[in-house]
Design a protein around this motif. Structure first.
Motif, PDB file in Angstrom:
ATOM      1  N   LYS A 324      15.862  61.672  60.563  1.00 37.96           N
ATOM      2  CA  LYS A 324      16.948  60.763  60.215  1.00 37.96           C
ATOM      3  C   LYS A 324      16.779  59.520  61.093  1.00 37.96           C
ATOM      4  CE  LYS A 324      19.025  63.903  57.608  1.00 37.96           C
ATOM      5  NZ  LYS A 324      20.235  64.604  58.075  1.00 37.96           N
ATOM      6  N   LEU A 325      17.110  58.353  60.557  1.00 39.38           N
ATOM      7  CA  LEU A 325      16.841  57.096  61.235  1.00 39.38           C
ATOM      8  C   LEU A 325      18.111  56.515  61.839  1.00 39.38           C
ATOM      9  CD1 LEU A 325      14.574  55.624  58.432  1.00 39.38           C
ATOM     10  CD2 LEU A 325      13.848  56.844  60.492  1.00 39.38           C
ATOM     11  N   SER A 326      17.982  55.939  63.021  1.00 40.60           N
ATOM     12  CA  SER A 326      19.136  55.352  63.683  1.00 40.60           C
ATOM     13  C   SER A 326      19.443  53.960  63.160  1.00 40.60           C
ATOM     14  CB  SER A 326      18.898  55.289  65.198  1.00 40.60           C
ATOM     15  OG  SER A 326      17.757  54.496  65.491  1.00 40.60           O
ATOM     16  N   TYR A 327      18.494  53.311  62.519  1.00 39.47           N
ATOM     17  CA  TYR A 327      18.696  51.960  62.005  1.00 39.47           C
ATOM     18  C   TYR A 327      18.900  51.993  60.492  1.00 39.47           C
ATOM     19  CZ  TYR A 327      13.692  52.614  61.068  1.00 39.47           C
ATOM     20  OH  TYR A 327      12.480  53.113  60.652  1.00 39.47           O
ATOM     21  N   GLY A 328      19.451  50.911  59.960  1.00 38.88           N
ATOM     22  CA  GLY A 328      19.690  50.811  58.527  1.00 38.88           C
ATOM     23  C   GLY A 328      18.501  50.217  57.790  1.00 38.88           C
ATOM     24  N   THR A 329      18.432  50.488  56.499  1.00 39.12           N
ATOM     25  CA  THR A 329      17.362  49.966  55.651  1.00 39.12           C
ATOM     26  C   THR A 329      17.926  49.661  54.264  1.00 39.12           C
ATOM     27  OG1 THR A 329      16.552  51.970  54.500  1.00 39.12           O
ATOM     28  CG2 THR A 329      15.874  51.679  56.806  1.00 39.12           C
ATOM     29  N   GLU A 330      17.051  49.182  53.389  1.00 42.43           N
ATOM     30  CA  GLU A 330      17.417  48.944  51.995  1.00 42.43           C
ATOM     31  C   GLU A 330      17.418  50.228  51.161  1.00 42.43           C
ATOM     32  OE1 GLU A 330      15.617  44.410  51.604  1.00 42.43           O
ATOM     33  OE2 GLU A 330      14.345  46.116  51.112  1.00 42.43           O
ATOM     34  N   ALA A 331      17.024  51.339  51.768  1.00 40.43           N
ATOM     35  CA  ALA A 331      16.849  52.576  50.994  1.00 40.43           C
ATOM     36  C   ALA A 331      18.153  53.042  50.347  1.00 40.43           C
ATOM     37  CB  ALA A 331      16.281  53.676  51.892  1.00 40.43           C
ATOM     38  N   GLY A 332      19.266  52.922  51.056  1.00 40.21           N
ATOM     39  CA  GLY A 332      20.535  53.336  50.478  1.00 40.21           C
ATOM     40  C   GLY A 332      20.893  52.537  49.238  1.00 40.21           C
TER      41      GLY A 332
END
Length: 388
Positions: A324-332
């Protein structure tokens, strides 16, 4: 120099800081992809100074694989670089330059893959966006068009740096500006005024209580360093001189949410709390107010294991861990718009991103190239019962 490293050098040479135009780079990418047989569509922004690019190799049919990356980068100005930030520099096994890790390394691998792809039986989609660094802005018009065309790949891979681990989730974000309105007066009569900073302070105290509540009773998801939603106030602004009670103040805050959290409900909760705190003051100060304005955000991601995800995992080196990643991305945003499985997986370590002398290990690019070759064969070259 490998084709991916060559492309990385070409990408780094374009200083596509989010505040600036990216059109010279998009021109180059569109020309290169068209030359290898891709069909390309641009999605310009309202200013006409930036554009996203969607390219397809292979037939326009359902299924296949979509690879996604952004080409905007954070500024290098004011940082202590020992190499030119917008020129690729090699030192041993490391490749230096702004965006090498975040995330032109993966975009370079996408472009090299397109150039060597054979005739495909199912499509390979390349989605290249802008303004990810300032709120995942540039991908949204492209996603709206993709969803409208009913494009449904079997899997989307967003290539943010995960050290080629399989990223199955990240938190979403909601950003807010909260404006406090009080009533000014000379500080010698401060109790007769309504200090906007005090009102903002009451709201911050309520945010600490809300954080405790979310930690104790809100949704929880293991795999994160903080397994529940977080509440953070990052800046408080107000007042001019010490002998004047300030009549206005502003605080900037954010929520980092799990995919299971309800963004609308939490936003409503913030506004209810703000009104509850301001309401008792309105008898003496009719204009007293705490106004909560949403300023941006993006959804979280939580992808379960399934046929397509497991098929891609089989393309990674044996023993590769999920994370699981601590930063946000465009994936959501991809998951919400397209309704297909989405993972985050790319070369490099985010610990190297946004820093002076940003670099990526050449060995990470090699692992990425091998994984993408395997994924192309699995998703785009033959019908695979495991993902059909």
């Amino acid at each position: 120099m490998t084709p991916t490293e060559h492309w990385l050098g070409r990408l780094i040479a374009h200083p596509t800081v989010s505040a600036d135009s990216n059109l010279s780079l998009i021109d180059e990418l569109e020309q290169a992809l068209t030359a290898v047989g891709a069909d390309c569509i641009r999605f310009p922004d309202q200013s006409g100074q930036k554009a996203a690019l969607l390219a397809r190799l292979g037939p326009d049919v359902p299924g296949g694989l979509m690879l996604s990356g952004h080409v905007d980068v954070v500024p290098a100005a004011g940082q202590d670089w020992t190499v030119p930030p917008f020129e690729l520099t090699r030192r041993g096994g490391r490749l230096f330059g702004r965006g090498t890790t975040d995330m032109k390394g993966f975009v370079a691998a996408m472009l090299a893959l397109a150039a060597r792809a054979p005739v495909l039986s199912r499509p390979l989609w390349l989605a290249i966006s802008y303004d990810e660094e300032v709120g995942c802005i540039g991908v949204r018009p492209m996603l709206a068009a993709v969803a409208g065309r009913n494009i449904r790949p079997d899997l989307v891979v967003v290539g943010e740096p995960t050290s080629m681990r399989l990223g199955l989730g990240h938190k979403g974000k909601l950003a807010f500006t909260v404006t406090a309105k009080g009533e000014a007066r000379h500080s010698s009569e401060a109790p007769l005024a309504l200090n906007a900073l005090h009102l903002a302070g009451d709201f911050m105290a309520a945010m600490r209580t809300l954080q405790d509540e979310l930690a104790a009773h809100g949704p929880s998801e293991q795999g994160y360093s903080v397994p529940y939603a977080t509440v953070h106030v990052g800046r408080l602004i107000g007042g001019t001189v010490v002998n004047l009670v300030p009549d206005s103040a502003e605080l900037l805050m954010e929520l980092r949410l799990l995919a299971a959290d309800d963004p609308a409900a939490l936003t409503s909760r913030l506004r209810d709390l703000a009104d509850q705190l301001a309401a008792p003051h309105r008898t003496r100060f009719p204009t007293a107010a705490l106004t909560v304005t949403e300023t941006g955000g993006y959804p979280g991601l939580s992808t379960p294991h399934g046929a397509a995800v497991d098929a891609f995992a089989a393309c990674l080196p044996p023993g590769t861990a999920a994370c699981k990643l601590s930063y946000g991305t465009e994936a959501g945003l991809f998951a919400r718009s397209l309704g297909v499985p989405v993972v985050v997986c790319g070369p490099g370590d985010m610990a190297q991103g946004h820093r002076p002398d940003e670099y990526i290990e050449a060995s990470q690019l090699a692992v990425c190239d091998t994984a993408l070759d395997a994924a192309l064969a699995r998703f785009c070259l033959a019908s695979d019962p495991a993902i059909d």
